[in-house]
Design a protein around this motif. Sequence first.
Motif, mmCIF file in Angstrom:
data_model
loop_
_atom_site.group_PDB
_atom_site.id
_atom_site.type_symbol
_atom_site.label_atom_id
_atom_site.label_comp_id
_atom_site.label_asym_id
_atom_site.label_seq_id
_atom_site.Cartn_x
_atom_site.Cartn_y
_atom_site.Cartn_z
ATOM 1 N N SER A 132 0.747 -0.889 -0.031
ATOM 2 C CA SER A 132 -0.041 0.173 -0.219
ATOM 3 C C SER A 132 1.224 1.276 -0.126
ATOM 4 O O SER A 132 2.000 1.287 -0.057
ATOM 5 N N ASN A 133 0.224 2.526 -0.680
ATOM 6 C CA ASN A 133 1.166 3.792 -0.230
ATOM 7 C C ASN A 133 2.398 3.351 -1.383
ATOM 8 O O ASN A 133 3.543 4.514 -0.504
ATOM 9 N N VAL A 134 2.696 3.070 -2.378
ATOM 10 C CA VAL A 134 3.826 2.603 -3.017
ATOM 11 C C VAL A 134 3.408 4.107 -4.170
ATOM 12 O O VAL A 134 2.792 3.828 -4.937
ATOM 13 N N SER A 135 4.660 4.956 -3.797
ATOM 14 C CA SER A 135 5.018 5.805 -4.898
ATOM 15 C C SER A 135 6.061 6.056 -5.593
ATOM 16 O O SER A 135 6.784 5.342 -4.824
ATOM 17 N N LEU A 136 6.305 5.381 -6.764
ATOM 18 C CA LEU A 136 7.546 5.407 -7.664
ATOM 19 C C LEU A 136 7.520 5.943 -9.038
ATOM 20 O O LEU A 136 6.796 6.650 -9.721
ATOM 21 N N ALA A 137 8.532 6.755 -9.515
ATOM 22 C CA ALA A 137 8.723 6.929 -10.855
ATOM 23 C C ALA A 137 9.111 6.821 -11.669
ATOM 24 O O ALA A 137 10.627 6.556 -10.882
ATOM 25 N N VAL A 138 9.867 7.013 -12.582
ATOM 26 C CA VAL A 138 11.308 6.955 -13.313
ATOM 27 C C VAL A 138 11.288 7.744 -15.165
ATOM 28 O O VAL A 138 10.106 7.899 -15.198
ATOM 29 N N ASP A 139 12.057 8.602 -14.802
ATOM 30 C CA ASP A 139 12.725 9.768 -15.023
ATOM 31 C C ASP A 139 12.973 9.030 -16.788
ATOM 32 O O ASP A 139 14.194 8.039 -16.719
ATOM 33 N N PRO A 140 13.124 9.985 -17.827
ATOM 34 C CA PRO A 140 13.909 9.297 -19.208
ATOM 35 C C PRO A 140 15.882 9.367 -19.202
ATOM 36 O O PRO A 140 16.030 10.036 -18.354
ATOM 37 N N GLY A 141 15.922 8.129 -19.150
ATOM 38 C CA GLY A 141 17.619 7.998 -19.162
ATOM 39 C C GLY A 141 18.319 7.652 -18.015
ATOM 40 O O GLY A 141 18.911 7.059 -17.464
ATOM 41 N N GLU A 142 17.340 7.115 -16.750
ATOM 42 C CA GLU A 142 17.780 6.543 -15.676
ATOM 43 C C GLU A 142 17.306 4.951 -15.745
ATOM 44 O O GLU A 142 15.905 4.386 -15.656
ATOM 45 N N VAL A 143 18.070 4.370 -14.568
ATOM 46 C CA VAL A 143 17.351 2.806 -14.338
ATOM 47 C C VAL A 143 16.875 2.779 -13.121
ATOM 48 O O VAL A 143 17.913 3.252 -11.733
ATOM 49 N N VAL A 144 15.833 2.465 -12.468
ATOM 50 C CA VAL A 144 14.723 2.540 -10.908
ATOM 51 C C VAL A 144 15.296 0.819 -10.880
ATOM 52 O O VAL A 144 14.594 0.082 -11.145
ATOM 53 N N ALA A 145 15.966 0.632 -9.977
ATOM 54 C CA ALA A 145 16.100 -0.754 -9.341
ATOM 55 C C ALA A 145 14.575 -1.128 -8.116
ATOM 56 O O ALA A 145 14.781 -0.722 -7.056
ATOM 57 N N VAL A 146 13.792 -2.257 -8.914
ATOM 58 C CA VAL A 146 12.856 -2.556 -7.497
ATOM 59 C C VAL A 146 13.459 -3.911 -6.685
ATOM 60 O O VAL A 146 13.819 -4.498 -7.552
ATOM 61 N N ILE A 147 14.186 -3.700 -5.391
ATOM 62 C CA ILE A 147 14.368 -5.078 -5.397
ATOM 63 C C ILE A 147 13.592 -5.626 -3.728
ATOM 64 O O ILE A 147 13.291 -4.510 -3.484
ATOM 65 N N GLY A 148 14.004 -6.706 -3.754
ATOM 66 C CA GLY A 148 12.885 -7.393 -2.353
ATOM 67 C C GLY A 148 12.047 -8.662 -2.077
ATOM 68 O O GLY A 148 13.115 -9.131 -3.308
ATOM 69 N N PRO A 149 12.323 -8.987 -1.699
ATOM 70 C CA PRO A 149 12.374 -9.937 -1.714
ATOM 71 C C PRO A 149 11.179 -11.444 -2.342
ATOM 72 O O PRO A 149 10.707 -10.500 -2.203
ATOM 73 N N SER A 150 10.697 -12.344 -2.583
ATOM 74 C CA SER A 150 10.080 -13.237 -3.457
ATOM 75 C C SER A 150 8.191 -12.457 -2.534
ATOM 76 O O SER A 150 8.627 -12.697 -1.146
ATOM 77 N N GLY A 151 7.722 -12.582 -3.370
ATOM 78 C CA GLY A 151 6.298 -12.222 -2.477
ATOM 79 C C GLY A 151 5.907 -10.448 -1.604
ATOM 80 O O GLY A 151 5.211 -10.395 -2.116
ATOM 81 N N ALA A 152 7.305 -9.685 -2.008
ATOM 82 C CA ALA A 152 6.778 -8.133 -1.883
ATOM 83 C C ALA A 152 6.486 -7.315 -2.307
ATOM 84 O O ALA A 152 5.570 -6.753 -2.617
ATOM 85 N N GLY A 153 5.936 -8.427 -3.955
ATOM 86 C CA GLY A 153 5.172 -7.582 -4.872
ATOM 87 C C GLY A 153 5.731 -6.948 -5.460
ATOM 88 O O GLY A 153 5.201 -5.965 -6.877
ATOM 89 N N LYS A 154 6.690 -7.280 -6.758
ATOM 90 C CA LYS A 154 7.804 -6.430 -7.350
ATOM 91 C C LYS A 154 7.277 -6.524 -8.759
ATOM 92 O O LYS A 154 6.923 -5.040 -9.643
ATOM 93 N N THR A 155 6.755 -7.779 -9.180
ATOM 94 C CA THR A 155 6.242 -7.868 -10.519
ATOM 95 C C THR A 155 4.763 -7.338 -10.229
ATOM 96 O O THR A 155 4.631 -6.862 -11.636
ATOM 97 N N THR A 156 3.990 -7.773 -9.421
ATOM 98 C CA THR A 156 2.560 -7.029 -9.549
ATOM 99 C C THR A 156 2.435 -5.091 -9.430
ATOM 100 O O THR A 156 2.162 -4.662 -10.085
ATOM 101 N N LEU A 157 4.020 -4.431 -8.741
ATOM 102 C CA LEU A 157 3.946 -3.233 -9.379
ATOM 103 C C LEU A 157 3.863 -2.867 -10.503
ATOM 104 O O LEU A 157 3.949 -1.677 -11.811
ATOM 105 N N LEU A 158 5.563 -4.249 -11.667
ATOM 106 C CA LEU A 158 5.503 -3.438 -12.489
ATOM 107 C C LEU A 158 4.164 -3.624 -13.525
ATOM 108 O O LEU A 158 3.742 -3.094 -14.837
ATOM 109 N N ARG A 159 3.331 -4.635 -12.999
ATOM 110 C CA ARG A 159 2.110 -4.721 -13.943
ATOM 111 C C ARG A 159 1.075 -3.878 -13.935
ATOM 112 O O ARG A 159 0.819 -2.988 -15.430
ATOM 113 N N PHE A 160 0.722 -3.094 -13.110
ATOM 114 C CA PHE A 160 0.263 -1.795 -12.957
ATOM 115 C C PHE A 160 1.099 -0.493 -13.619
ATOM 116 O O PHE A 160 0.977 0.146 -14.509
#
Length: 255
Positions: free
Chosen positions: A19-47
């Motif tokens: 909940s309450n997750v905020s994240l932005a990616v600007d042109p030309g930058e790489v943002v890595a999302v790290i966390g354990p399995s089940g944390a919701g990394k793939t779900t966030l990417l789907r959004f």
Amino acid sequence: MTLRADAVGHAFDGEPVFSNVSLAVDPGEVVAVIGPSGAGKTTLLRFLALFERPDEGTVSFDGTDVWDAPESDRLGLRRRVGIVFQEAGLFDADVARNVEYGLRVRRPWSERLGDELAGLLGRNGTNGAVREALDLVGLADDADRSAASLSGGEAQRVSFARAVAYEPDVLLLDEPTSDLDPRNTAVIEDAVDRACDRGIGAVLATHDMNQARRVADRVAVLLDGGVIEVGPAERVFGSPDDERARKFVAGELVY
């Protein structure tokens, strides 16, 4: 174009993922999302990929709320996002046709050149973009090979080429090298860097801390139902503010 999630939250079968997750990616930058399995990394990417709408919060391109936009506009926004999944998912065709698919579906020639000219160009019209994308992943001489003949690492490189061939604004990478050998991993990491040099923004979901260190400009730690730390990679790995983040990147937390 800046892709942004603001105060996003989601649950599966009544169980909160985050909940309450905020994240932005600007042109030309790489943002890595790290966390354990089940944390919701793939779900966030789907959004971020605009595959589905979160239960709460907004996803926007340069301030335009995607889910408030008309469906016709939403389709255009989706076409600005390229995706590389953990598995390549290639078609039973040659390498060039697999890469060309991204061009034809996401950036059809009829939109760019007009139907009549597109018909005259036919398949040859896309060859330049296909070659350029394959060159990015070191497979420029393999355009005529059958996808079935590729190794797993080569197939993933073709998948990457397909995602960048139509020049998306944002590239989403979901554990793209988790099953690859060091050489193929290095090729894809270099391709990410080169794509971002061309102005593409990238969000990389990975469990590989070393990869995040090598590739990312910024890192977000997704843990305990939210993003508990986000900032420059050097700071997040060197001196994070949140004690949980410190323990996670140090390998002291077990999930």
